[in-house]
Design an enzyme around this catalytic site. Structure first.
Site, PDB file in Angstrom:
ATOM      1  CB  SER A  54      -0.917   0.000   1.222  1.00 52.69           C
ATOM      2  OG  SER A  54      -0.147  -0.199   2.390  1.00 52.69           O
ATOM      3  CE  LYS A  85       0.424  10.233  -0.680  1.00 50.42           C
ATOM      4  NZ  LYS A  85       0.291   8.888  -0.070  1.00 50.42           N
TER       5      LYS A  85
END
Lengths: 218, 218
Positions: A128, A167
DNA sequence: CTTGACACAGAACGATTGTTCGTGTACGAT
DNA sequence: ATCGTACACGAACAATCGTTCTGTGTCAAG
């Protein structure tokens, strides 16, 4: 004739010396060992150091201040706290209990990492994190922190989505832009970062051992 | 006001300290530095150590015997041979000349890598290795080899395509299947591996330093 | 019981080692 | 010229730190 064994006290000394060496970059003094291992007398420290030396577990230069050197210097154990995967919050020291036992740790060269930081490691589970260019089985090394500065790669828990993600973080005009490391993928814009976004830690390094498992401390 | 430079004497001190640390496992005393670098006075040693510390070239703990630590002790330098990118053949020791100077090297802990191997490192340039989950700027550490065993991740030069790629290698029924690390992507099947496929090296590790640049040897 | 090894205790000693301080020189800026 | 700063020198100082010495208690072998 003692064959291989060392006493429990000697084992504690060895552990302390290695930890001290990792932390400071030099060895402790006899007195520091005495205090921290809980030994009443200096000469006992010296006596047991000689034992450890005879066992080949440490090296020592006579008459040299802080002249002890552990056998495997420079490695710093980084506790493996658990797994990181999309569908679950990131386990973080101080908030979650570690998934792994206390002796489950990565042994990583001190010098590749920032000093004196309270780092921890997570094992990436599943695919993921692909948009962060992170692979199933990779180790992600994190520094726990609740806030991020622009440009840092952070582990984030998105409440609405119930999703953990890695991120690059950018705060712009009251909104937060979460930029994937993979340049072909689109950023996520968070309009309500205060409610929706929880920074759990800053990514300090990603390690992908292909040929050899990383050595475990201890 | 001196901006970045250090004096030649300071450079010699730094070199000596690093060498001494490598040899002994602990730092020299001020007096040893004095003798070996050829400095007439102790206080001059101290003075210049403070300079070096301000420059960030050493770390030092006050009042601690042998409390100097060089920035990077006891590491194994891995020569950076060049860049790796899709459109060009992988530079490999023994075949190509190194792109970087001899002193351009990664300093990596011995313990993270297979022992006694002739490893080298490449810097990933561009985003063409995305399907190998490798990022622009990552360091790929390779062991030079011309053949691959099943399951190994290797750097490959595909003659027909004129393309370098990082893939998991599988030899099956006379054909070679090159499997991307990214599971969402499709494998490449090479029907004529003998003509078309050149293995340049096995990927041993991928390192992605985010927080701190990896220290360069020298 | 005696002997000797092993492990431990406490204190004093003295070498090791970083620190401080007073002094001097060169050089550019004011 | 004068002032401030970077750099250098030497000696004395004081804290750090390993060493040595004298003892005590235990335990197994003889």
């Amino acid at each position: 004739m003692r064959e291989t064994g060392i006493t429990e006290r000697q084992a504690r000394m060895k552990t302390f010396i290695e930890a001290y060496f990792s932390d400071h970059g030099y060895a402790p003094t006899y007195r520091e060992i005495m205090k921290n291992v809980g030994i009443p007398s200096l000469s006992v420290v010296r006596y047991n150091l000689e034992r450890l030396q005879k066992e080949g577990l440490i090296e020592r230069d006579p008459r040299v201040a802080r002249g002890i050197r552990p056998q495997k210097p420079g490695l710093r154990p980084i506790r493996i706290w658990g797994y990181i995967q999309a569908g679950e919050p990131t386990p973080v020291p101080g908030i979650n209990e570690p998934v792994f036992g206390a002796d489950e740790a990565l042994a990583i060269s001190q010098d590749l990492l920032p000093r004196d930081e309270n780092l921890f490691a997570l094992i990436v589970r599943g695919d993921s994190m692909i948009d962060a260019m992170v692979h199933d089985g990779d180790y992600v090394i994190l520094k726990p922190q609740q806030e991020a500065r622009n440009g840092e790669m952070v582990a984030i828990w998105l409440k609405n989505r119930e999703e953990t993600t890695l991120k690059y973080f950018f705060f712009e005009n009251g909104k937060v832009r979460l930029q994937p490391a993979n340049p072909t993928m689109q950023p996520i814009i968070i309009d309500d970062p205060d409610e929706n976004l929880e920074v759990r830690g800053k990514v300090v390094m990603v390690i992908r051992p292909l040929e050899k498992r990383l050595p475990l401390a201890q």
